[in-house]
Design a protein around this motif. Structure first.
Motif, short mmCIF file in Angstrom:
data_model
loop_
_atom_site.label_atom_id
_atom_site.label_comp_id
_atom_site.label_asym_id
_atom_site.label_seq_id
_atom_site.Cartn_x
_atom_site.Cartn_y
_atom_site.Cartn_z
N LEU A 1 0.87 -1.14 0.17
CA LEU A 1 -0.07 0.04 -0.08
C LEU A 1 0.92 1.32 0.07
O LEU A 1 0.62 2.27 -0.62
N THR B 1 -6.82 8.07 -2.68
CA THR B 1 -6.14 7.59 -1.32
C THR B 1 -6.85 6.89 -0.26
O THR B 1 -6.61 5.67 0.11
N LEU C 1 -8.18 3.27 -1.49
CA LEU C 1 -7.31 2.48 -1.47
C LEU C 1 -7.02 2.02 0.09
O LEU C 1 -6.80 0.72 0.35
#
Length: 960
Positions: free
Chosen positions: A519, A562, A565
């Protein structure tokens, strides 16, 4: 007559006896021979093991010597000084010596160093002796400076006049830090929370305190919490505050975060709570006051972000760009925490680095002169650090950027371990307590790993043939290859940072996030884009609203990607895992091993992933072996241990069976659900537990279950046991609890009197109340409380929830039977004393799971005298968690005080002021021990500056 013949002509037993004797003799000879053979074999095996073990050790030693670093280590004296300073700070916090002791040790070390340098004749004394003495002088001098910052406070500090219980105070002070809005807890945001009004928090530098009718000089800082909206707490303003003051709460549960120790590190030793009408403005700050200017700029920036970025992500933008996390959704904060990306929400070195890199690239594109561009980068990063609060990671990154700018202006590289060491030295000397904070430790660890990865050069990059071949390729190919190489470096750097920080993160935050490996590299460009467009939005807002709107729209898109995710990664089943903290020796040893590998192995082997894989595997197996060996060498005796958590006004009880099973009875408190779950989770983590076999919710009151949803998220739960009235309740918080249990796959079991909850063979858990088909009278959930009887080794513990009213009377009339220990209903409330159940059960120990209120002396006296023999009464709220061990030999009770467990003897009664008295003597008459409004108890001010030391991990101040 022969011994083998029977008298009076009976059967002759002689031959049989002779055969038996011969067989026994033969068996003894064979057994002896077998024993001798076994002993010889054991000796042979032992000799072989010793021989082969020595041979294996010799081989491993030879291999290590062969693989050791042949070239000399690079000379980095600043790194050595930084390490010694940090070690001195840690040593001062761990040992607790006085400033005089550390200062004397530093003087002695300096004298030894001078003697080695000037008078020593031997070479080893002049070199090694002098080096060791100088290192000791640096360490002890830093320890003395740390002790000064941690232990010495003014004799006029308000904390001398305060205690653990709130006292009325009237103070005057100047606002020195910008006010922070505390998010209100409402049913909309958190279904399991109790509703509270909005609150603001700031830091006051105290100047005066009222003592009776007169004002006297006061010193120190206090954290001011104001309930109510619309109170302007502008930095630089002089305020007069009427409220209630106390010291920050210590760690009352094992493994819990110590607020008092944190306050001591920050030198803010007092907390004052008041309402909006209790704040008086005596003088308003000047419009040009620096802190006020920064606060107005930050507020203006927040308004711009709210106007040009969507409402769903305005809070995320404010946290990312301005360091303001008040408006951030709790669910979003939790997602960033469990995915290992919470550093994005806190202004840190990442943000300063992105800002500096983007600004430098922009100035280079605009053809700004090199030196002028470096000056602009240094000024902008410095101003940004001041605007966002100058936290330690930000200061560290700003210092590194400044050194890089100076190095670039001088034509020398300025980014490396030496720059990081300079930042560490400045921070250690400026605020030594920061080196003890986990945020600072993680910041420096991560930066050191990034420096090592970024400055590492591949041998192929220095190969002239490789450079010649690369020059013959097309520009597009070279660009793609460089981007792929940068991506590979980012992935390697992210993996290295994760591996280095995971022991410390697991030890302090109890979470391991493997998903962060993938990530963080994906989020890095998105965060950079969001910050870039966000800063452009802030700069364009005064000039052009349409341009600011476009920049805000682009920033909102990057933030949406952002957040999406992060939310997706947080929902992955194996993306993160909650875990107990690893042993402290293993965490410290991990970093010692990493340092030893870095110093021992040559650079070629350090570049090989197999080297680090072997180190990680070996240390992990060593940790597993150490924990297993410790458990085998110290097996637990068959017993039942119950821990009554310190929850304030609430209840949380953890029961451990002889075989290690876990039952949790309630997890809730008045106020924030996070505080309720932290207390119970801290006890579970401290006991090394990942699973709760049975989770019991006594009844449908929020102060008994509002921490349960967090436990369902962090622990594996076998079953949820509830009363029937809770299942049929239509309260939103109860429906949310049942929905979360269903989502977690936890079965819900309805408890009825006469049921036996499956737990362990040597421990029986019986339900004594409520009876089947018995509704809660008048909808009162208290009267449907689940009452449990925990029985083991001939001992008995009763857990009563909030049982009261007619249901309590029927329970007492049915004859619950005697018990050894009882957890009293209703958290020790004077208005709901349950002395009847004490008289019916005759316990030796009575535990109150709350604070007992202002009349604790009356409550404890009533419970102590309720039975025919006096019971010992203890409370967990405000005094510390209580652990009771039920074994066949005795009932042992301990209480968690001042960061450690202390034994409690029969006959103690805790009083309202925290002291103890013998139960056999007369109990003190109840009374109000607080001073009248607007006054404080006079401080026992010493004649000089006071030495404030904690008891254990964080105790109350005392003078020396």
């Amino acid at each position: 007559m022969q011994s083998g013949r029977a008298p009076m002509g009976g059967p002759d037993l002689g031959p049989w006896i002779d055969e038996v004797v011969a067989a026994v003799a033969r068996g003894r000879r064979r057994l002896s021979a077998a024993w001798v053979a076994g002993a010889r074999g054991a000796r042979a095996i032992g000799k072989a093991m010793v021989w082969h073990g020595a041979d294996a050790a010799r081989i491993v030693g030879d291999r290590l010597v062969a693989c050791s670093r042949q070239e000399a280590l690079p000379a980095r004296p600043l790194v050595c000084v930084a390490v010694l300073l940090v070690c001195g700070g840690w040593l001062a916090a761990a040992c607790g010596w006085s400033v005089t002791a550390w200062g004397g040790a530093a003087v002695v070390a300096l004298l030894v160093w001078g003697g080695c340098v000037r008078r020593a004749r031997a070479v080893w004394a002049r070199e090694w002796g002098a080096a060791v003495a100088l290192a000791a002088a640096i360490v002890t001098a830093m320890a003395a400076w740390t002790s000064v910052r941690l232990d010495l406070f003014s004799r006029h500090d308000l904390a001398w006049s305060l205690g653990d219980a709130a006292l009325p105070v009237a103070v005057e002070g100047v606002v020195v830090e910008a006010a922070r809005s505390l998010r209100p807890m409402t049913a909309h945001t958190t279904p399991t929370a109790t509703t509270s009004a909005s609150r603001s928090e700031c830091v006051l530098a105290l100047t005066a305190v009222r003592d009776g009718a007169a004002w006297r000089v006061a010193a120190g800082r206090a954290r001011l919490i104001v309930a109510g909206a619309g109170i302007p707490l502008v930095p630089g303003s002089l305020l007069r505050v009427y409220g209630r003051g106390l010291r920050p709460a210590p760690a009352l549960n094992p493994g819990e975060f110590d607020q008092r120790q944190r306050a001591r590190l920050n030198r803010v030793l007092s907390v004052i709570r008041t309402q909006a009408e209790g704040v008086e403005h005596l003088a308003t700050a000047s419009a040009w006051w620096p802190t006020a200017l920064l606060e107005r700029a930050r507020a203006a920036g927040t308004r711009v972000l709210e106007r040009h970025i969507g409402p769903d992500r305005a809070g995320l933008a404010a946290a990312l760009l301005l360091g303001s996390r008040e408006a951030l959704d709790p669910e979003t904060s939790r997602d960033f925490l469990v995915t290992g990306t919470v550093h994005i929400l806190s202004i840190s070195g990442l943000h300063v680095g992105i800002l500096a890199a983007a600004l430098a690239a922009t100035l280079r594109t605009a053809r700004v002169p090199r030196v002028a561009g470096l000056v602009i980068v240094a000024l902008v990063t410095g101003g940004y650090a001041v605007m966002v609060g100058a936290q330690t990671p930000v200061v560290r990154a700003t210092l590194v950027v400044w050194l890089a700018c100076v190095g670039a202006a001088c034509g020398r590289p300025g980014f490396g371990l030496n720059s990081l060491a300079v930042a560490a030295i400045v921070i250690a000397l400026w605020h030594p307590a920061d080196t003890l904070l986990v945020g600072t430790q993680l910041s420096f660890l991560s930066t050191a790993v990034l420096v090592g990865v970024v400055t590492r050069r591949s041998p192929l990059a220095d190969d002239p043939i490789e450079r010649l071949i690369d020059a013959g390729r097309s520009p597009t190919w070279r660009w793609c290859r460089r981007r792929l190489r940068d991506l590979g470096t980012a992935v390697v750097a992210g993996a290295a940072v994760w591996l280095v920080t995971v022991p410390l993160v697991a030890a302090r935050f109890h979470v391991v996030s493997p998903v962060a490996l993938l990530l963080n590299p994906l989020l890095a460009p998105l965060v950079a884009l969001a910050m870039g467009w966000g800063f452009l939005c802030l700069l364009a807002a005064p000039l052009s609203a349409p341009l600011a709107a476009v920049c805000g729209w682009l920033c909102d898109g990057a933030l949406a990607a952002t957040a999406g995710l992060v939310a997706l990664a947080a929902a992955l089943p194996a993306g993160h895992a909650w875990t107990p903290a690893p042993p402290e020796w293993w965490v410290v040893g991990a970093y010692v091993v990493v340092l030893a590998v870095l110093l021992w192995l040559p650079a070629e082997r350090l570049r090989q992933p197999l080297t680090w894989g072997a180190v990680i595997l070996a240390w992990g197996m060593f940790g597993v072996a150490g924990v297993t060996a410790a458990g085998l060498l110290r097996p637990a005796a068959p017993r039942v241990e119950a821990t009554v958590a310190a929850m304030g006004h609430g209840c949380g009880i953890v029961v451990r069976g002889p075989a290690g099973g876990c039952l949790v009875y309630d997890a809730g408190r008045l106020g924030a659900p996070a505080a309720a779950s932290r207390g119970v989770a801290a006890i579970l983590w401290a006991q090394g537990l990942r699973r709760i076999d049975t989770l019991v919710v006594s009844h449908a009151d929020a102060d008994h279950f509002n921490g349960v949803p967090d436990l369902l998220d962090r622990f594996a739960v076998g079953r949820l046991v509830v009363p029937g009235a809770l299942v049929t309740s239509r309260a939103p918080a109860v429906r949310d609890l049942l929905a979360r249990a269903e989502h977690a796959g936890v079965g819900v079991v309805v408890a009825r009197a006469g049921d036996t909850i499956p737990f362990e063979p040597l421990c029986r858990v019986r339900v004594l109340h409520p009876h089947a088909g018995e509704p809660a009278p008048g909808g009162d959930d208290n009267q449907s409380s689940v009452v449990l009887s925990i029985e083991a080794a001939g001992r008995r513990l009763l857990l009563t929830g909030d049982l009261d009213g007619p249901a309590l009377e029927r329970f007492v009339a049915d004859g619950p039977g005697p018990c050894d220990a009882l957890v009293a209903p209703h958290h020790g409330s004077l208005s709901a004393l349950a002395t009847g159940v004490v008289a019916a059960t005759q316990p030796d120990w009575v535990f109150v799971s709350g604070t007992g209120g202002d009349r604790w002396a009356t409550v404890s006296s009533a419970y102590a005298r309720a039975g025919t023999r006096r019971a010992t009464v203890l409370r967990s709220g405000g005094d510390g968690a209580i652990a009771v061990v039920l074994s066949a030999e005795a009932v042992t009770v301990r209480q968690h005080r001042a960061g450690r467990w202390e034994g409690v003897t029969r006959g103690e009664i805790a009083l309202a002021d925290g002291t103890a008295a013998d139960a056999s003597g007369p109990c003190p008459a109840p009374g109000n021990r607080r001073a009248p409004l607007g006054t404080v108890r006079p401080a026992p001010a010493p004649a000089r500056t006071a030495n404030l030391r904690p008891r254990g991990a964080g105790g109350s101040p005392r003078g020396t």
